[in-house]
Design a protein around this motif. Structure first.
Motif, PDB file in Angstrom:
ATOM      1  N   HIS A  17       1.109  18.244  16.095  1.00  0.00           N
ATOM      2  CA  HIS A  17       0.788  19.572  16.419  1.00  0.00           C
ATOM      3  C   HIS A  17      -0.170  20.166  16.999  1.00  0.00           C
ATOM      4  N   ASN A  18      -1.336  19.294  16.963  1.00  0.00           N
ATOM      5  CA  ASN A  18      -2.461  19.541  17.872  1.00  0.00           C
ATOM      6  C   ASN A  18      -2.118  19.531  19.236  1.00  0.00           C
ATOM      7  N   PHE A  19      -1.523  18.391  19.701  1.00  0.00           N
ATOM      8  CA  PHE A  19      -1.013  18.165  21.004  1.00  0.00           C
ATOM      9  C   PHE A  19       0.043  19.560  21.333  1.00  0.00           C
ATOM     10  N   PHE A  82      -9.733  13.596  16.161  1.00  0.00           N
ATOM     11  CA  PHE A  82      -9.325  13.232  14.686  1.00  0.00           C
ATOM     12  C   PHE A  82      -8.137  14.089  14.394  1.00  0.00           C
ATOM     13  N   ALA A  83      -6.938  13.591  14.073  1.00  0.00           N
ATOM     14  CA  ALA A  83      -5.849  14.761  13.720  1.00  0.00           C
ATOM     15  C   ALA A  83      -5.096  14.027  12.459  1.00  0.00           C
ATOM     16  N   LEU A 109     -10.112  19.728  15.620  1.00  0.00           N
ATOM     17  CA  LEU A 109      -9.613  20.884  16.184  1.00  0.00           C
ATOM     18  C   LEU A 109      -9.665  21.997  14.755  1.00  0.00           C
ATOM     19  N   GLY A 110      -9.940  22.956  14.767  1.00  0.00           N
ATOM     20  CA  GLY A 110      -9.824  24.033  13.502  1.00  0.00           C
ATOM     21  C   GLY A 110      -8.729  24.788  13.590  1.00  0.00           C
ATOM     22  N   PHE A 233      -4.768  21.495   6.402  1.00  0.00           N
ATOM     23  CA  PHE A 233      -4.699  22.992   6.279  1.00  0.00           C
ATOM     24  C   PHE A 233      -3.426  23.416   6.844  1.00  0.00           C
ATOM     25  N   SER A 234      -2.916  24.627   6.800  1.00  0.00           N
ATOM     26  CA  SER A 234      -1.659  25.100   6.989  1.00  0.00           C
ATOM     27  C   SER A 234      -1.489  25.340   8.695  1.00  0.00           C
TER      28      SER A 234
END
Length: 453
Positions: A17-19, A82-83, A109-110, A233-234
């Motif tokens: 998702h972060n990617f 870190f994810a 990442l926030g 978190f969502s």
């Protein structure tokens, strides 16, 4: 500007998702690898080019996290992201030390860079640890909204352990869809309780596409319910944030990443399982809520347990099978099945370890806090076979199935079995009806044919 080489450290969920949301089309970065941990057999694959986008025509390799230090040096990595979730701060910074020692920066990442904004009102249900009771909380919220004539679509945190491109966007509307999408036990544990009640669930890999599909679901959509995984978190920006806490692990709400993020950003804090926890533990959790999230509404709730065949427990020697992730990286020693065995007077809860075979032996070696319960591990076909053989090897009178799915539907059990069901029941503070009444009114979700509470 020089392009930065990036490794995303994950577990086949938050990392993808972060990617997708931050790095996929960002020419300032070159993601050279993902690393994988926490879930068996997810390394050695590739994030496919169809998902990775135009900047990555060959896809992105996925390596074991054990190779992280060597990869940083070999691939000339500038930053590691870190994810993944439900990991102690000590472990997080241990990984950070490995990254820094190899010469790279360590980064988290926030929400501002990773949350997607929906066109529909969003309720998020998250937690401070795996196994706190998110599922029954999500079900109760959905059922309360359905009673008001609202159409609710649940979107579940990702668990894409198979063909990633095929799992890009998944819609589950029936138990048959679980087989269609080749779901693991861990996936079925999250989807089956919803679809067996007639609720629609989406999940997969690309959550921008998933969100668009959910918003435009053919059955209609008034509200999106984010059903979180682990203590992450969502992925969607919530209009109402609910976080569930567990007094069986008091203090963990301030010691595990990113569960504390969920706590500090919540509107509603639910202390679950107060019927089976000590007053001292409940007080610790409540005080930590007041310190970290002083403006959140606090609700105390029981995890009400029912058993379909209680006669198979009283006075019997039983094997208890519990939700796998709750016991493993969730670090719990018991679950609903154990509580049911104790309350209904089982003569003995047997130790499953002498009967374990194959991958289950490896699980017990890795998670040595797990003793008189059997984790329902089923990430792949071999684990499923080993689970079946372990249960059938066990010297007991009956099997208590504490995992949320009908285990007899996916494996053959050679002895009597009974299922344990659990629901959320508020006992102190405002109830969810009150909270949702305000939510419905705020978002003008009541039409002429509906009425608020």
């Amino acid at each position: 500007m020089e392009t930065k080489n990036i490794i995303i450290i994950g577990a086949a969920g938050r990392d993808f998702h972060n990617f997708n949301t931050y790095y996929r089309d960002n020419e300032a970065y070159n993601v050279v690898a993902f690393t994988a941990a926490q879930i068996p057999d997810i390394d050695g694959r590739k994030y496919p080019s169809e998902l990775a986008g135009e900047l990555y025509p060959n896809g992105i390799p996925i390596y074991s996290q054990d190779q992280l230090s060597a990869l940083i040096k070999e691939l000339q990595v500038n930053e590691c992201i870190f994810a993944f979730s439900d990991i102690s701060y000590e472990e997080v910074m241990g990984i950070g030390a490995i990254v820094n020692a190899a010469g790279a920066d360590f980064k988290l990442l926030g929400p501002n860079n990773t949350m997607l904004k929906s066109k529909k009102p969003v309720i998020s249900v998250c937690a401070v640890r795996t196994g706190t009771g998110k599922s029954q909380t999500s079900r109760k919220i959905i059922e309360t909204l359905l009673e008001q004539g609202l159409k609710v679509i649940a979107v579940r945190h990702p668990m894409p352990y198979g063909d990633l491109n095929a799992q890009r966007v998944q819609r589950f509307a029936s138990v048959e869809d679980l087989k269609k999408h080749h779901c693991t036990i861990e996936e079925m544990e999250e989807y089956e309780p919803h679809v067996s009640r007639g609720n629609i669930v989406y999940a997969g890999v690309d959550y921008a596409e998933i969100l668009a599909a959910a918003e435009n679901d053919p059955d209609g959509c008034d509200v999106i319910l984010w059903d979180g995984g682990n203590n992450d978190f969502s992925f969607f920006e919530p209009d109402l944030a609910v976080t569930v806490l567990d007094p069986h692990r008091p203090g963990h709400e301030l010691k595990y990443y990113p569960g504390e993020v969920c706590l500090r950003t919540t509107d509603v804090s639910i202390i679950n399982k107060v019927d089976s926890a000590s007053e001292e533990a409940i007080e610790i959790v409540e005080n930590n809520i007041k310190a970290a999230s002083p403006n959140s509404t606090i609700i105390k709730a029981e995890s009400t347990i029912t058993v379909d065949k209680p006669e198979l427990i009283a006075g019997k020697r039983v094997l208890v099978v519990e939700d796998g992730p709750t016991l493993t990286h969730g670090e719990m020693k018991l679950g609903a099945g154990t509580v049911a065995a104790e309350r209904l007077g089982a003569a003995e809860i047997i130790d499953p370890r002498p009967f374990a075979v194959g991958t289950l032996q490896d699980t017990f070696k890795k998670y040595q806090h797990v003793e008189n319960v059997l984790p329902a591990m089923g990430y792949g076909d071999q684990q499923l076979k080993d689970l079946e053989k372990t249960i059938n090897n066990a010297d007991c009178d009956a099997v208590i199935i504490g995992t949320p799915i009908d285990l007899t539907r996916v494996i053959s059990i050679n002895k009597p079995s009974t299922r344990v069901y659990y629901d959320l029941d508020e006992v102190e503070g405002p109830n969810l009806n009150d909270v949702l009444e305000d939510f419905i009114e705020e978002h003008k979700l009541v039409n002429d044919k509906q009425s608020a509470y």
